[in-house]
Design a protein around this motif. Structure first.
Motif, short mmCIF file in Angstrom:
data_model
loop_
_atom_site.label_atom_id
_atom_site.label_comp_id
_atom_site.label_asym_id
_atom_site.label_seq_id
_atom_site.Cartn_x
_atom_site.Cartn_y
_atom_site.Cartn_z
N ALA A 34 -17.26 49.67 -43.36
CA ALA A 34 -17.55 49.24 -45.01
C ALA A 34 -19.01 48.87 -45.40
CB ALA A 34 -17.06 48.12 -45.64
N THR A 35 -19.95 48.90 -44.22
CA THR A 35 -21.09 48.77 -44.80
C THR A 35 -21.90 50.04 -44.95
OG1 THR A 35 -21.85 48.32 -42.80
CG2 THR A 35 -21.87 46.45 -43.75
N TYR A 77 -19.38 52.99 -45.77
CA TYR A 77 -18.73 52.82 -46.52
C TYR A 77 -17.85 54.63 -46.40
CZ TYR A 77 -14.06 53.83 -49.14
OH TYR A 77 -12.98 53.90 -49.91
N PHE A 78 -19.82 55.69 -47.11
CA PHE A 78 -19.89 56.97 -46.87
C PHE A 78 -20.91 57.43 -46.83
CE2 PHE A 78 -19.88 55.37 -51.48
CZ PHE A 78 -21.18 55.88 -52.38
N THR A 110 -23.32 60.24 -47.97
CA THR A 110 -23.21 61.59 -49.56
C THR A 110 -23.34 62.24 -49.03
OG1 THR A 110 -26.09 61.24 -49.41
CG2 THR A 110 -24.92 59.60 -50.78
N GLU A 160 -26.39 63.40 -46.95
CA GLU A 160 -26.74 63.12 -46.05
C GLU A 160 -25.52 64.19 -44.80
OE1 GLU A 160 -27.50 57.93 -47.31
OE2 GLU A 160 -25.54 58.78 -46.69
N ARG A 170 -16.58 59.79 -44.12
CA ARG A 170 -15.90 59.76 -45.93
C ARG A 170 -17.83 60.49 -46.36
NH1 ARG A 170 -14.65 54.12 -45.09
NH2 ARG A 170 -12.79 54.32 -45.22
N MET A 229 -10.56 60.31 -53.20
CA MET A 229 -10.62 59.12 -53.93
C MET A 229 -11.03 59.63 -54.86
SD MET A 229 -10.45 56.73 -50.66
CE MET A 229 -11.44 57.32 -50.02
N LYS A 240 -14.41 58.22 -57.54
CA LYS A 240 -14.96 57.00 -57.77
C LYS A 240 -15.33 57.30 -59.60
CE LYS A 240 -18.90 55.39 -55.27
NZ LYS A 240 -19.69 54.66 -56.55
N ALA A 262 -23.92 55.97 -56.45
CA ALA A 262 -24.91 55.40 -55.28
C ALA A 262 -24.45 54.14 -54.56
CB ALA A 262 -25.77 55.99 -54.61
N GLY A 314 -25.23 50.29 -53.72
CA GLY A 314 -26.47 50.42 -52.77
C GLY A 314 -26.88 50.89 -51.59
N GLN A 315 -27.87 50.57 -51.03
CA GLN A 315 -28.18 51.65 -49.69
C GLN A 315 -27.79 51.26 -48.56
OE1 GLN A 315 -29.83 54.11 -50.58
NE2 GLN A 315 -29.59 53.28 -52.86
N TRP A 353 -7.96 55.73 -58.46
CA TRP A 353 -8.73 56.84 -57.47
C TRP A 353 -7.51 57.55 -56.75
CZ3 TRP A 353 -9.76 50.14 -55.46
CH2 TRP A 353 -11.15 50.24 -55.76
N TRP A 358 -11.25 50.61 -47.39
CA TRP A 358 -11.46 49.45 -46.98
C TRP A 358 -13.20 49.46 -46.98
CZ3 TRP A 358 -8.96 45.29 -44.79
CH2 TRP A 358 -7.92 44.98 -44.78
N ASP A 359 -13.40 49.63 -48.18
CA ASP A 359 -14.81 49.04 -48.81
C ASP A 359 -15.21 47.93 -49.00
OD1 ASP A 359 -13.73 47.75 -51.53
OD2 ASP A 359 -15.41 49.22 -52.17
N ALA A 360 -16.13 47.73 -49.19
CA ALA A 360 -17.13 46.40 -49.17
C ALA A 360 -16.43 45.00 -50.00
CB ALA A 360 -18.39 46.37 -49.05
N ASP A 414 -23.02 45.94 -55.07
CA ASP A 414 -24.73 45.84 -55.36
C ASP A 414 -25.67 46.15 -53.70
OD1 ASP A 414 -24.98 45.60 -57.60
OD2 ASP A 414 -25.21 43.73 -57.53
N TRP A 415 -24.65 45.50 -52.88
CA TRP A 415 -25.64 45.52 -51.32
C TRP A 415 -24.74 46.75 -50.41
CZ3 TRP A 415 -24.47 39.67 -50.57
CH2 TRP A 415 -25.00 38.80 -51.13
N TRP A 416 -23.75 46.67 -50.67
CA TRP A 416 -23.57 48.47 -49.79
C TRP A 416 -22.26 49.29 -50.82
CZ3 TRP A 416 -21.01 42.79 -48.42
CH2 TRP A 416 -22.10 42.30 -47.25
N ARG A 417 -22.38 50.43 -50.35
CA ARG A 417 -21.37 51.16 -50.96
C ARG A 417 -19.98 50.86 -51.23
NH1 ARG A 417 -24.32 56.29 -47.71
NH2 ARG A 417 -26.91 56.60 -48.80
N LEU A 443 -16.35 52.50 -53.33
CA LEU A 443 -15.62 52.86 -53.87
C LEU A 443 -15.56 52.28 -55.33
CD1 LEU A 443 -14.14 55.88 -54.56
CD2 LEU A 443 -12.45 54.47 -53.53
#
Lengths: 37, 153, 245
Positions: free
Chosen positions: B39-40, B42-43, B45, B48, B62, B126, B128, B150, B152-153, C108, C114-116, C167-170, C172
């Protein structure tokens, strides 16, 4: 639209059932407390 | 209280504690592995995905990008389109299956699949969404793509 | 245990909660479809407020747990508050996941991913279900209270993780809805109003459920203590008859 109704229904239904369970249990216990006292 | 009564009760209590602990540990372990690991990031871009094409090989990942208007070709059970990243790279996508209800040009999507030659073979689309709630209004069809994308990073 | 004044307060709170909840539902269902999500945006009137109520519930559990652990404020009242609030919080967390899933399917295109944000919320539910399971383990009152208080403080760490995960992770999942409640945001005016009403409604519902659940917890403990006293007396009587060494 049916998804919207499903969402609202699930919320209302769950909160309703849970609240009812808590209230009924509370009533039963306080009745027992009055009787035993 | 005499000691004769406590051992079986205490043992049962301790066993329940261990069971509860094991269940929690198993749930945490599963969720951490399944979820937070992937999940950290998650996709990736579209930019990338293009830059890391070599490294990615045919691994599943993803892909995120905005659906480029005018590139959507749909036949029942299959849809082809291009997605564009904020940096301008585009990726051609072939998706097996029907797109979701709110799929349309100009919206950001997250796809699941892998590189297949020069195209990205997707098996899940999916859509967004942003946290914008603008009432439908034909007089005001602004371009809402690009905001809140996007994360977070 | 249940004074008339307290019953009246609970009744007024319950009535206010019911009124606010009913208004949220009527106005929420009457919201205009949005540009991006069509009619499904209407679920936004209840989904973020449900999540907020879950945060609030677990926050109260954490504060009550600290008050129990701290010698100077230690009281069984705090243990009961922590337990009651956690159970109510679990209901709200489950509903957050359910309404989110129902919204996700049409918007969606998937029930779950399973996103954060989703993962950390599922973790939150698992953590507090674990907390409740831990409370179910038979032991003496103080050990249970202390043990669960520590567990609650561990579990509550996940609340800010859930909140800031977007905010911390990418993800959906879209960004924080609360952060959007600013004048220059792209929220339709009616959405702002109904969402705020939803927050008020879920807060009131939470408050009322907490009061009612606390009453049950207190009465159950009252009977447990009584039962223990009775058992002790029986043991003593038996001891005299059989003369256990």
């Amino acid at each position: 639209m049916s998804y919207v109704l499903l969402g609202y229904g699930a919320t209302l239904g769950t909160l309703g059932v849970y609240a009812l369970r808590v209230v009924v249990r509370g009533r039963a216990l306080s009745r027992r407390a009055r009787v035993t006292r | 209280m005499t000691a004769t009564r406590t051992p079986p009760q205490a043992a049962r209590g301790r066993r329940r504690l261990w069971v509860a602990g094991a269940v929690i540990a198993a749930a945490l372990g599963f969720l951490l592995l399944q979820g937070l690991g992937e999940a950290t990031v998650y996709f990736k871009t579209a930019d990338e995905a293009v830059a890391q094409k070599e490294d990615l090989g045919d691994r599943r990942f993803r892909l995120e990008g905005a659906v480029v208007p005018g590139t959507v070709e749909a036949v029942p059970g299959r849809v082809a389109f291009e997605v564009r990243g904020t940096g301008g790279s585009t990726v051609g996508v072939v998706h097996q299956g029907d797109p979701p209800e709110l799929f349309q040009p100009d919206i950001p999507v997250v796809l699941e699949g892998r590189w297949d030659g020069e195209r990205y073979a997707s098996d899940r689309i999916m859509v967004k969404h942003t946290s914008e709630y603008r009432a439908e209004n034909p007089d005001r069809v602004d371009d809402y793509v690009g905001k809140d994308r996007a994360g977070g990073q | 245990m249940s004074t008339p004044a307290r019953n009246q307060a609970s009744f007024i709170l319950g009535a206010a909660a019911l009124l606010a909840l009913a208004s949220t539902i009527v106005l929420g269902l009457g919201l205009p479809p949005t540009l991006e999500q069509g009619p499904y945006a209407r679920l936004i009137a209840i989904h973020p407020p449900l999540a907020w109520a879950a945060y609030l519930a677990f926050g109260v559990t954490a504060v009550a747990s600290v008050l129990y652990l701290w010698q100077r404020t230690r009281s069984r009242v705090w243990d009961r508050v922590a337990a009651s609030s956690a159970e109510v919080g679990v209901v709200f967390t489950a509903l957050t996941l359910v309404t989110g899933s129902i919204w996700g399917r049409p918007t969606w295109g998937v029930w779950w991913t399973w996103d954060a944000r989703l993962t950390s919320t599922a973790l939150l539910l698992a953590l507090f279900l674990g907390y409740l399971a831990l409370r179910g383990v038979q032991t003496d009152v103080h050990t249970r209270a202390k043990r669960s208080a520590i567990a609650a403080l561990v579990a509550v760490v996940d609340v800010p993780i859930v909140h800031f995960s977007v905010d911390w992770w990418r993800t959906l999942h879209q960004g924080r809805s609360l952060a959007q409640l600013t004048p220059q945001s792209d929220l339709d005016g009616s959405y702002v109003a109904v969402m705020l009403l939803g927050f008020v409604a879920m807060t009131l519902v939470y408050g009322w459920l907490l009061v009612e659940r606390y009453r049950v917890e207190a009465l159950e403990e009252h009977f447990d203590d009584q039962g223990l006293g009775l058992a002790l007396e029986e043991r003593r009587a038996e001891g005299e008859a059989v003369a256990v060494p």
